[in-house]
Motif scaffolding. Structure first.
Motif, PDB file in Angstrom:
ATOM      1  N   LEU A  30     -20.061  19.378  36.811  1.00 36.79           N
ATOM      2  CA  LEU A  30     -20.231  18.593  38.037  1.00 36.79           C
ATOM      3  C   LEU A  30     -19.013  18.716  38.952  1.00 36.79           C
ATOM      4  O   LEU A  30     -19.144  18.803  40.179  1.00 36.79           O
ATOM      5  N   ILE A  31     -17.831  18.709  38.349  1.00 35.26           N
ATOM      6  CA  ILE A  31     -16.610  18.828  39.144  1.00 35.26           C
ATOM      7  C   ILE A  31     -16.543  20.189  39.831  1.00 35.26           C
ATOM      8  O   ILE A  31     -16.114  20.308  40.988  1.00 35.26           O
ATOM      9  N   LYS A  32     -16.998  21.246  39.127  1.00 34.90           N
ATOM     10  CA  LYS A  32     -17.051  22.576  39.756  1.00 34.90           C
ATOM     11  C   LYS A  32     -18.037  22.570  40.913  1.00 34.90           C
ATOM     12  O   LYS A  32     -17.779  23.170  41.965  1.00 34.90           O
ATOM     13  N   ASP A  33     -19.180  21.901  40.718  1.00 35.32           N
ATOM     14  CA  ASP A  33     -20.153  21.790  41.808  1.00 35.32           C
ATOM     15  C   ASP A  33     -19.529  21.082  43.009  1.00 35.32           C
ATOM     16  O   ASP A  33     -19.719  21.499  44.161  1.00 35.32           O
ATOM     17  N   ARG A  34     -18.807  20.005  42.739  1.00 34.54           N
ATOM     18  CA  ARG A  34     -18.190  19.228  43.808  1.00 34.54           C
ATOM     19  C   ARG A  34     -17.178  20.071  44.589  1.00 34.54           C
ATOM     20  O   ARG A  34     -17.138  20.034  45.822  1.00 34.54           O
ATOM     21  N   THR A  35     -16.374  20.832  43.853  1.00 29.02           N
ATOM     22  CA  THR A  35     -15.385  21.696  44.495  1.00 29.02           C
ATOM     23  C   THR A  35     -16.062  22.730  45.389  1.00 29.02           C
ATOM     24  O   THR A  35     -15.610  23.003  46.510  1.00 29.02           O
ATOM     25  N   GLY A  36     -17.177  23.302  44.881  1.00 27.96           N
ATOM     26  CA  GLY A  36     -17.900  24.291  45.662  1.00 27.96           C
ATOM     27  C   GLY A  36     -18.503  23.712  46.937  1.00 27.96           C
ATOM     28  O   GLY A  36     -18.445  24.329  48.006  1.00 27.96           O
ATOM     29  N   ILE A  37     -19.076  22.515  46.821  1.00 27.80           N
ATOM     30  CA  ILE A  37     -19.673  21.865  47.997  1.00 27.80           C
ATOM     31  C   ILE A  37     -18.609  21.566  49.046  1.00 27.80           C
ATOM     32  O   ILE A  37     -18.794  21.812  50.244  1.00 27.80           O
ATOM     33  N   MET A  38     -17.472  21.028  48.610  1.00 31.35           N
ATOM     34  CA  MET A  38     -16.401  20.693  49.552  1.00 31.35           C
ATOM     35  C   MET A  38     -15.851  21.948  50.223  1.00 31.35           C
ATOM     36  O   MET A  38     -15.493  21.926  51.408  1.00 31.35           O
ATOM     37  N   SER A  39     -15.797  23.044  49.476  1.00 29.72           N
ATOM     38  CA  SER A  39     -15.323  24.301  50.053  1.00 29.72           C
ATOM     39  C   SER A  39     -16.295  24.802  51.120  1.00 29.72           C
ATOM     40  O   SER A  39     -15.876  25.255  52.202  1.00 29.72           O
ATOM     41  N   ARG A  40     -17.591  24.709  50.838  1.00 31.39           N
ATOM     42  CA  ARG A  40     -18.592  25.156  51.812  1.00 31.39           C
ATOM     43  C   ARG A  40     -18.589  24.278  53.060  1.00 31.39           C
ATOM     44  O   ARG A  40     -18.792  24.774  54.175  1.00 31.39           O
TER      45      ARG A  40
END
Length: 208
Positions: A30-40
């Motif tokens: 989930l944390i990896k998903d969150r990082t990816g969303i914030m980057s996008r």
């Protein structure tokens, strides 16, 4: 390595350990998903993509909070884990996520000596050598998840823990690279955590 340091084989994982490990792994995703969303989000300009990313981010944050709550519930349901959690949280810089990660990924904590816990974490310096030649020290192996969890607490300790701050500054003054000095603080933290749990006592500030 286990034979070299007289480590005993791990006991079969209990149900609670298995459940906690699954929760921690899911939280990591989930944390990896969150990082990816914030980057996008930093590069998105269309209202629809920004809106959907923000909606997804809010959902992921909610999921992370739910997973954290379940981890806390399981740890508090076990007297031994709850007591160890309290001890770990007494150490300045070690928050709930770092403490739970240590308990989940290193159930041996509190049963080892300093060298064993440093090697198991992967923060004990190793030196390549052959005959009279000696190379630079480096770290290898160990439990990367625990090592990663100790990174931020070490940064906090470097700034706000008087003893560890002094150690860091002394190593830098002696010419050690910042990464090496920070790894030394990570080692100090995991050794301290192991010693306090073994002694069944909270961290207390040293009297002047």
């Amino acid at each position: 390595m286990g034979n070299a340091f007289a480590l005993q084989p791990d006991e079969p994982a209990t149900k609670i350990q298995h459940d906690l490990k699954e929760l921690r792994s899911f939280r990591s995703g989930l944390i990896k998903d969150r990082t990816g969303i914030m980057s996008r989000l930093k590069t998105q300009t269309l209202p629809i993509t920004c809106r959907q990313s923000k909606t997804r981010l809010a959902q992921v944050d909610k999921n992370i909070a739910e997973i954290n709550a379940e981890i806390d519930r399981l740890i508090n349901s076990n007297d031994t884990l709850a007591n160890s959690m309290k001890i770990l949280r007494s150490i300045p810089g070690i928050g709930a996520v770092c403490a739970s990660t240590i308990l989940i990924e290193m159930p041996e904590i509190g049963s080892m000596d300093r060298k064993q816990v440093a090697c198991l974490t992967g923060v004990a310096p190793m030196t390549r050598q052959s005959g009279q030649w000696r190379g630079k020290s480096f770290i290898q192996g160990g439990r990367k998840v625990v090592r990663d969890a100790l990174y931020m607490p070490a940064l906090v300790a470097m700034r706000f823990n008087p003893d560890l701050k002094a150690k860091y500054q002394a190593m830098i003054k002696a010419g050690k690279p910042p990464k090496v000095a920070l790894t030394a603080l990570m080692r100090k933290l995991i050794e301290l955590a192991n010693a306090l749990i073994k002694a069944n006592r909270n961290w207390v500030i040293k009297e002047a």
